[in-house]
Scaffold this motif. Sequence first.
Motif, mmCIF file in Angstrom:
data_model
loop_
_atom_site.group_PDB
_atom_site.id
_atom_site.type_symbol
_atom_site.label_atom_id
_atom_site.label_comp_id
_atom_site.label_asym_id
_atom_site.label_seq_id
_atom_site.Cartn_x
_atom_site.Cartn_y
_atom_site.Cartn_z
ATOM 1 N N CYS A 326 72.324 36.675 54.558
ATOM 2 C CA CYS A 326 72.824 38.048 54.541
ATOM 3 C C CYS A 326 72.615 38.623 55.937
ATOM 4 O O CYS A 326 71.632 38.304 56.609
ATOM 5 N N LEU A 327 73.546 39.440 56.402
ATOM 6 C CA LEU A 327 73.501 39.906 57.787
ATOM 7 C C LEU A 327 72.577 41.117 57.979
ATOM 8 O O LEU A 327 71.727 41.125 58.858
ATOM 9 N N TYR A 328 72.725 42.133 57.135
ATOM 10 C CA TYR A 328 71.990 43.384 57.355
ATOM 11 C C TYR A 328 71.071 43.724 56.190
ATOM 12 O O TYR A 328 71.445 43.579 55.025
ATOM 13 N N TYR A 329 69.879 44.188 56.524
ATOM 14 C CA TYR A 329 69.001 44.776 55.529
ATOM 15 C C TYR A 329 68.912 46.265 55.844
ATOM 16 O O TYR A 329 68.544 46.634 56.968
ATOM 17 N N VAL A 330 69.263 47.098 54.898
ATOM 18 C CA VAL A 330 69.215 48.538 55.114
ATOM 19 C C VAL A 330 67.865 49.066 54.625
ATOM 20 O O VAL A 330 67.598 49.093 53.419
ATOM 21 N N ALA A 331 67.007 49.409 55.574
ATOM 22 C CA ALA A 331 65.679 49.918 55.244
ATOM 23 C C ALA A 331 65.733 51.437 55.222
ATOM 24 O O ALA A 331 65.451 52.103 56.216
ATOM 25 N N ALA A 332 66.152 51.970 54.090
ATOM 26 C CA ALA A 332 66.284 53.422 53.957
ATOM 27 C C ALA A 332 65.085 53.963 53.196
ATOM 28 O O ALA A 332 64.777 53.482 52.115
ATOM 29 N N PHE A 333 64.449 54.941 53.783
ATOM 30 C CA PHE A 333 63.254 55.499 53.127
ATOM 31 C C PHE A 333 63.112 56.970 53.478
ATOM 32 O O PHE A 333 63.779 57.475 54.377
ATOM 33 N N GLY A 334 62.258 57.649 52.751
ATOM 34 C CA GLY A 334 62.169 59.093 52.919
ATOM 35 C C GLY A 334 63.281 59.736 52.094
ATOM 36 O O GLY A 334 64.234 59.054 51.678
ATOM 37 N N GLU A 335 63.183 61.039 51.896
ATOM 38 C CA GLU A 335 64.135 61.670 50.988
ATOM 39 C C GLU A 335 65.570 61.610 51.506
ATOM 40 O O GLU A 335 66.480 61.125 50.832
ATOM 41 N N LYS A 336 65.779 62.096 52.745
ATOM 42 C CA LYS A 336 67.137 62.103 53.291
ATOM 43 C C LYS A 336 67.612 60.703 53.649
ATOM 44 O O LYS A 336 68.781 60.359 53.461
ATOM 45 N N GLY A 337 66.678 59.907 54.185
ATOM 46 C CA GLY A 337 67.028 58.541 54.572
ATOM 47 C C GLY A 337 67.543 57.742 53.388
ATOM 48 O O GLY A 337 68.515 56.991 53.495
ATOM 49 N N THR A 338 66.882 57.891 52.249
ATOM 50 C CA THR A 338 67.296 57.170 51.049
ATOM 51 C C THR A 338 68.720 57.547 50.651
ATOM 52 O O THR A 338 69.529 56.682 50.325
ATOM 53 N N GLN A 339 69.010 58.859 50.713
ATOM 54 C CA GLN A 339 70.354 59.312 50.334
ATOM 55 C C GLN A 339 71.421 58.732 51.253
ATOM 56 O O GLN A 339 72.439 58.213 50.805
ATOM 57 N N LEU A 340 71.184 58.826 52.562
ATOM 58 C CA LEU A 340 72.164 58.314 53.524
ATOM 59 C C LEU A 340 72.271 56.795 53.453
ATOM 60 O O LEU A 340 73.335 56.215 53.665
ATOM 61 N N GLY A 341 71.141 56.144 53.132
ATOM 62 C CA GLY A 341 71.123 54.680 53.051
ATOM 63 C C GLY A 341 72.023 54.158 51.952
ATOM 64 O O GLY A 341 72.694 53.143 52.111
ATOM 65 N N LEU A 342 72.046 54.882 50.840
ATOM 66 C CA LEU A 342 72.909 54.475 49.732
ATOM 67 C C LEU A 342 74.357 54.404 50.185
ATOM 68 O O LEU A 342 75.090 53.458 49.886
ATOM 69 N N VAL A 343 74.788 55.429 50.954
ATOM 70 C CA VAL A 343 76.175 55.501 51.426
ATOM 71 C C VAL A 343 76.434 54.427 52.485
ATOM 72 O O VAL A 343 77.450 53.736 52.453
#
Length: 421
Positions: A326-343
């Motif tokens: 797999c090429l990318y791992y999206v490490a989204a964390f924190g309240e806003k980061g999690t929301q933007l990471g989903l998108v």
Amino acid sequence: MDIIKGIKGVKDILPEETPRWRLIEDAARRWALCYGYQEIRIPIFELTALFARSIGATTDIVEKEMYTFPDRDGTSLTLRPEGTAGTVRAFIEHNRAADPLPQKHFYLGPMFRHERPQAGRLRQFHQFGAESFGTSDPRADIEVIALLWRLLSDLTLPGLTLEINSLGSSGDRAAYKPILLAFLKLQESHLCANCRRRMDTNPLRALDCKVPDCRVATESAPRLTDHLSPEARVHFDQVLAGLTAIGIPYRLNPRLVRGLDYYCLTSFEITSTHLGAQNAVGAGGRYDGLVEALGGPSVPAVGFAVGLERVSLMLPETSSSSNNECLYYVAAFGEKGTQLGLVLLDELRRIGLSAQCDYRATTLKAHLRQADRSACRYAILLGDDEATRGSIILRNLASKAQEELPLAGLSHLLKARTTSV
RNA sequence: GUGGGUGUAGCUCAGCUGGUUAGAGCGCCGGAUUGUGGAUCCGGAGGUCGCGGGUUCGAAACCCGUCACUCACCCCA
């Protein structure tokens, strides 16, 4: 409550193993197409009568190894124990003999036999097979053997030997049987109980009995290859000469007798020293009478089948790794980061860039551990700090190099980068 | 269908001639490092000892049965 387990002799092929299976299947398809064979997909179950008539009513497969069950109206159905019968049935049913092109098919899929499982033998197992219809020319035999040999060699399977024999025409065998039987009668006291029974059912099988005493007793048995009709002899010699011409080594094995009734003339088997007791990787032969026996026109045919579990057992480890990446791992964390990471995750995937994320991870540390484990090339760090800045940090997991990039239009930017490389 | 071998943690296996709370390594989770992975150290979770019966004060261990897995025979790819 008891957990429900899989059926005896029926195995799961887990994600760790599917890359090696894809490697094998891809090679099989590639080589078959390269030799002008086209894929045919035939049903996994058929009328029981089809197998009984084609494989032979007195063979072990039909007598005790088939998964047979009644349909709702009582019709007897059977899970296919091999692929030739169904392929021939389809060939007849769709009147393929009328098609001017040479009819050359291959198939790939599960087969079912109710045997006691052991190394290299399962109740649901997989075969790759090829069938060439309509050509009695020995070059068709050579082609089929070459396809099998080149495929197995390409997979760099170790310790392969091609053994070959001629079973002659049905007339040759009919003439030979009494000669062999007379010999076996003289040796009867030295034969095992099994072989004595075979004298009544299928005397030829006594020749490839593995019991040492039987081997000694049949050492000087008259050979079928010495009793071939002139036509069968010429055919066999041409096959052997052809194999020599294209550089495929073989070993004559006058004891090689295939178990299925429909074989005639050329009969072959590829064995390996790297398997257990079940050392046959692939085998086949000519079956000129089968199409007619199943109610079709008189059409000669030759083919083989390979046991894919056995191929898999022998496949060198080196050739099958490096997949599922797999090429990318999206490490989204924190309240806003999690929301933007989903998108962001969805955008990357929609544009065709493989990306993943472990939704259980809440800290950057946990994310990076998962990124490392999943063998991704890059991690995209997206916490609240980045979120407020409207950016992300792209981290190369191997080199640890990081760069900050704008979040807006990120997937297009990354897409452009990967295609330009 | 017949014979042999093996069943202890997610995996690989220790566990003495029966003895008290069932162990290791790897893996997993957490911490050391409050936003930076792999290494190290520390801590933690996780087991009807395949199942049933028997012998015994006491059974993972001994006996019987049973099931599963595995290898081999028969036969086949």
